[in-house]
Design an enzyme around this catalytic site. Structure first.
Site, short mmCIF file in Angstrom:
data_model
loop_
_atom_site.label_atom_id
_atom_site.label_comp_id
_atom_site.label_asym_id
_atom_site.label_seq_id
_atom_site.Cartn_x
_atom_site.Cartn_y
_atom_site.Cartn_z
N ASN A 13 0.82 -1.22 0.00
CA ASN A 13 0.00 0.00 0.00
C ASN A 13 0.85 1.26 0.00
OD1 ASN A 13 -2.38 -1.46 0.03
ND2 ASN A 13 -2.60 -1.40 2.25
N ILE A 14 1.83 1.34 0.91
CA ILE A 14 2.63 2.55 1.04
C ILE A 14 3.50 2.76 -0.19
CG2 ILE A 14 4.47 3.65 2.37
CD1 ILE A 14 3.30 2.47 4.88
N CYS A 129 3.71 7.15 10.75
CA CYS A 129 2.62 8.04 10.34
C CYS A 129 2.19 8.93 11.49
CB CYS A 129 1.43 7.23 9.80
SG CYS A 129 0.72 6.05 10.99
N SER A 160 -6.90 0.61 6.81
CA SER A 160 -5.73 1.27 6.23
C SER A 160 -4.42 0.73 6.80
CB SER A 160 -5.80 2.78 6.44
OG SER A 160 -5.61 3.10 7.81
N ALA A 161 -4.51 -0.23 7.72
CA ALA A 161 -3.32 -0.82 8.33
C ALA A 161 -3.06 -2.17 7.68
CB ALA A 161 -3.51 -0.99 9.84
N THR A 165 2.24 -2.57 8.52
CA THR A 165 1.90 -1.73 9.68
C THR A 165 1.64 -2.59 10.90
OG1 THR A 165 0.96 -0.02 8.26
CG2 THR A 165 0.27 -0.02 10.57
N ASN A 168 4.63 -4.04 12.58
CA ASN A 168 5.53 -3.05 13.19
C ASN A 168 4.89 -2.27 14.34
OD1 ASN A 168 7.67 -3.61 11.44
ND2 ASN A 168 6.94 -2.17 9.91
#
Length: 308
Positions: A13-14, A129, A160-161, A165, A168
């Site tokens: 995603n990122i 973020c 959204s995670a 994410t 971590n």
């Protein structure tokens, strides 16, 4: 001006959102390669359609690509553990690294606060973020008066995670807390993250609490003005970044045991700042402001390095 060639490691995603931002927005950077480990990932497929060189063989595949020597900056949008291996593999080649994981091998960089001091570093870390959203506010308070304790709470939509994410989470709290102190200027820092499962998904919200030791109203007004000014600076590269309400400064009750938070430092007031980060929806929906602020900050950092 000739653009600086860059590569993105991480086709999740990122990394995919960052790829789209580079292609759409940057007049300074040219995306030369997109790197992943999943041949079927959407990020690699999109990159191929955009005419970007791709590899699903990770950092080793990047090093083997034609044109690797021309790449000057490498973004790492993988995980903290993977970044350690990627940094070791790339070390002999003299590439500049922009790390979007919580690995924190290099100095923390928040563009609105300390980019200029770190333009010559070989590996810069984008914190998290929550850190990108809240550390500018802590720094805005700290440039007016000492912050004995800074605490941030980042609430993001569960949708959204992604896997990176979630893997971590521990590093998120540790890295963000350290950066609240190192970059934000707080004597002590703490970070909390909330993955909100609400439907429909909620836009990223951040709360910043700073304990200070001044009851001077003129100083309080300077703090409010400093925070508003900092929000405007961050919004310059993250358009969806905004205050949700006016900055609140309230007296701390004398019987509240805040000395356990400040290490014994005296405090009289609490500064409360409430933020919202709406994403630009370049790849994921607008509620994913947590991704947008990371990729926007990384883009601004790499552009600063390229111009320098």
């Amino acid at each position: 001006m000739e653009r600086t060639k860059v590569a993105v490691i991480g086709s999740g995603n990122i990394g995919t959102d960052l790829m789209i931002k580079i292609k759409r927005l940057s007049q300074t950077l040219e995306l030369a390669a997109m790197v992943g480990i999943d041949r079927a990932s959407d990020g690699l497929a999109r990159a191929a359609r955009l005419g970007v060189a791709t590899t699903h063989q990770g950092v080793d595949g990047l090093i083997a690509l034609d044109g690797f020597d021309e790449i000057e900056i490498v973004f790492d949008a993988t995980s903290a553990k993977a970044h350690q291996a990627n940094a070791r593999a790339l070390a002999p080649y003299g590439k500049r690294l922009v790390d979007l994981t919580p690995a924190a091998l290099g100095p923390f960089v928040v563009p609105a606060v300390n980019l200029e001091q770190n333009l010559a570093e070989g590996n810069v870390n984008m914190v998290t973020c929550g850190g990108q959203a809240t550390i500018p506010v802590v720094a805005a308070v700290a440039r007016v008066t000492e912050v004995a304790y800074g605490e941030i709470v980042a609430s993001i939509a569960s949708k959204s995670a992604g896997p990176g994410t979630r893997a971590n989470i521990d590093e998120f709290t540790e890295t963000t807390a350290a950066a609240i102190e190192a970059v934000g200027g707080a004597r002590r820092g703490k970070a909390v993250i909330v993955l909100n499962p609400a439907e429909p998904p909620l836009v990223m919200r951040d709360t910043v609490l700073c304990l200070i030791n001044t009851d001077d109203e003129a100083t309080h007004e300077r703090i409010r003005a400093s925070v508003r000014g900092m929000v405007d600076v961050v919004a310059g590269y993250v358009p969806g970044y905004r205050l949700k309400q006016e900055v609140q400064i309230t007296a701390v009750p004398k019987d509240q045991p805040v000395h356990t938070l400040t290490g014994g430092a005296p405090v009289t007031h609490q500064v409360s700042v409430f933020l919202e980060v709406e994403g630009a929806a370049h790849y994921l929906p607008s509620y994913a402001g947590n991704l947008d602020i990371m990729t926007s900050a990384a883009l601004a950092t790499a552009e600063g390095i390229a111009r320098a």
